[in-house]
Write an enzyme that holds these catalytic residues in place. Structure first.
Site, PDB file in Angstrom:
ATOM      1  CG  ASN A 197      -2.186  -0.841   0.940  1.00 33.40           C
ATOM      2  OD1 ASN A 197      -3.051  -0.464   0.163  1.00 33.40           O
ATOM      3  ND2 ASN A 197      -2.244  -2.018   1.557  1.00 33.40           N
ATOM      4  NE  ARG A 199      -0.615  -1.470  23.098  1.00 32.23           N
ATOM      5  CZ  ARG A 199      -0.185  -2.338  22.205  1.00 32.23           C
ATOM      6  NH1 ARG A 199       0.464  -1.921  21.136  1.00 32.23           N
ATOM      7  NH2 ARG A 199      -0.380  -3.624  22.353  1.00 32.23           N
ATOM      8  NE  ARG A 204       3.652  -0.437  18.386  1.00 30.12           N
ATOM      9  CZ  ARG A 204       3.959  -0.806  19.629  1.00 30.12           C
ATOM     10  NH1 ARG A 204       4.269  -2.047  19.880  1.00 30.12           N
ATOM     11  NH2 ARG A 204       3.925   0.067  20.618  1.00 30.12           N
ATOM     12  CG  ASN A 257      -5.934   1.191   9.258  1.00 34.77           C
ATOM     13  OD1 ASN A 257      -4.807   0.901   8.832  1.00 34.77           O
ATOM     14  ND2 ASN A 257      -6.754   0.276   9.756  1.00 34.77           N
ATOM     15  CG  HIS A 280      -9.733  -3.602   8.206  1.00 34.30           C
ATOM     16  ND1 HIS A 280      -8.848  -4.153   9.125  1.00 34.30           N
ATOM     17  CD2 HIS A 280     -10.806  -4.436   8.160  1.00 34.30           C
ATOM     18  CE1 HIS A 280      -9.377  -5.275   9.599  1.00 34.30           C
ATOM     19  NE2 HIS A 280     -10.563  -5.461   9.039  1.00 34.30           N
ATOM     20  N   GLY A 327     -11.098   2.865  18.884  1.00 35.20           N
ATOM     21  CA  GLY A 327     -11.507   1.463  18.797  1.00 35.20           C
ATOM     22  C   GLY A 327     -10.672   0.712  17.770  1.00 35.20           C
ATOM     23  CG  ASP A 380      -9.563  -2.393  12.111  1.00 38.63           C
ATOM     24  OD1 ASP A 380      -8.661  -1.593  11.826  1.00 38.63           O
ATOM     25  OD2 ASP A 380      -9.355  -3.596  12.347  1.00 38.63           O
TER      26      ASP A 380
HETATM   27  C1  GRF Z   1      -3.166  -4.853   4.035  1.00 36.71           C
HETATM   28  O1  GRF Z   1      -3.986  -5.951   3.788  1.00 36.71           O
HETATM   29  C2  GRF Z   1      -3.925  -3.823   4.821  1.00 36.71           C
HETATM   30  O2  GRF Z   1      -5.275  -3.803   4.532  1.00 36.71           O
HETATM   31  C3  GRF Z   1      -3.711  -4.286   6.235  1.00 36.71           C
HETATM   32  O3  GRF Z   1      -2.389  -4.768   6.263  1.00 36.71           O
HETATM   33  C4  GRF Z   1      -2.012  -5.191   4.957  1.00 36.71           C
HETATM   34  C5  GRF Z   1      -0.771  -4.439   4.598  1.00 36.71           C
HETATM   35  O4  GRF Z   1      -0.217  -4.876   3.398  1.00 36.71           O
HETATM   36  N1  GRF Z   1      -3.957  -3.217   7.168  1.00 36.71           N
HETATM   37  P1  GRF Z   1       0.997  -4.059   2.758  1.00 36.71           P
HETATM   38  O5  GRF Z   1       2.102  -4.017   3.806  1.00 36.71           O
HETATM   39  O6  GRF Z   1       0.510  -2.693   2.395  1.00 36.71           O
HETATM   40  O7  GRF Z   1       1.410  -4.865   1.562  1.00 36.71           O
END
Ligand code: GRF
Length: 221
Positions: free
Chosen positions: A17, A68, A94, A110, A112, A146, A148
């Site tokens: 990502n 943390r 984390r 984020n 998910h 929370g 996600d």
């Molecule tokens: C992805 O599936 C994302 O949705 C989740 O962790 C994974 C990260 O993949 N939070 P990458 O490191 O971006 O390849």
């Protein structure tokens, strides 16, 4: 083009990502630039991606911090030192604390790999696959305290097909992640995203097509 939005991308793993974000910035598909990549795992592949893109990369190992909150304070200081305006968690393994969230109110997002609020937490693709959903997908959301659970910015749906495995489904979801994460950043950079309680309003996205698997629609570059 307005001034690019300065991003801090937090990673722990492969960084695909991160790569999608770096590519979108480099190709000027989004009005943003990665100001710093922060990683808690010293040998994560994401760090190599940052170096290849000539973007500052900082390793902050979590073991060096007892609490943390102490870890997040160190991260905040790094982000502030780089004038970061939007914090993007991209496979950052984390739990973030109010120390980070209060330093960047409504400025932490984020990605998910499920259609939230279904299947929050770890192993979302496996959870969806084992339950037998027909449609899964991915979500970009604002981060709150929370798991996600924050307001949803953009989602893409991914049908489950006969013969899928957890891996094949996960790979197709990941492809969609790489489309919607840069898209969400672009919407925020263009100031089209407004929070209205739990609901996110996207200026100019009032008219949804009759049939779509991404909402709001994802415009391919
Ligand atoms: C992805 O599936 C994302 O949705 C989740 O962790 C994974 C990260 O993949 N939070 P990458 O490191 O971006 O390849």
């Amino acid at each position: 083009m307005p001034r690019p939005l300065r991003l801090g991308v937090l990673v722990s793993g492969s960084g695909s990502n991160l790569q999608a974000i770096l590519d979108a910035c480099a190709a000027r598909r989004i009005c943003a630039e990665v100001a710093v990549v922060i990683c808690n795992v010293p040998d994560a592949h994401a760090l190599q991606r940052a170096r290849d893109a000539r973007v500052p990369a900082v390793v902050i190992p979590h073991r060096e911090h007892a609490r943390r909150e102490d870890y997040d304070a160190r991260v905040v200081s790094e982000l502030r030192g780089r004038n970061v305006e939007l914090v993007c968690l991209a496979g950052f393994m984390r739990i973030v604390t109010p120390v980070l969230l209060s330093a960047f109110p409504q400025r932490v997002i984020n990605i998910h790999p499920s259609l939230l609020p279904a299947f929050p937490g770890m192993h979302a693709v496996r959870q969806a696959f084992l339950v037998g959903v027909r449609i899964s997908g991915c979500t970009v959301h604002f981060v709150d305290e929370g798991t996600d659970s924050g307001p949803i910015v953009i989602q893409a749906a991914v049908p489950v097909v006969d013969g899928d495995s957890e891996e094949s489904l996960g790979a197709r979801i990941l492809e969609q992640e790489h489309r919607i994460y840069p898209r969400a950043i672009e919407l925020i950079a263009r100031q089209r995203v407004q929070l209205d309680g739990r609901r996110v309003r996207i200026a100019g996205a009032e008219q949804a097509p009759a049939a779509t698997i991404a909402s709001p629609p994802v415009e391919d570059p």
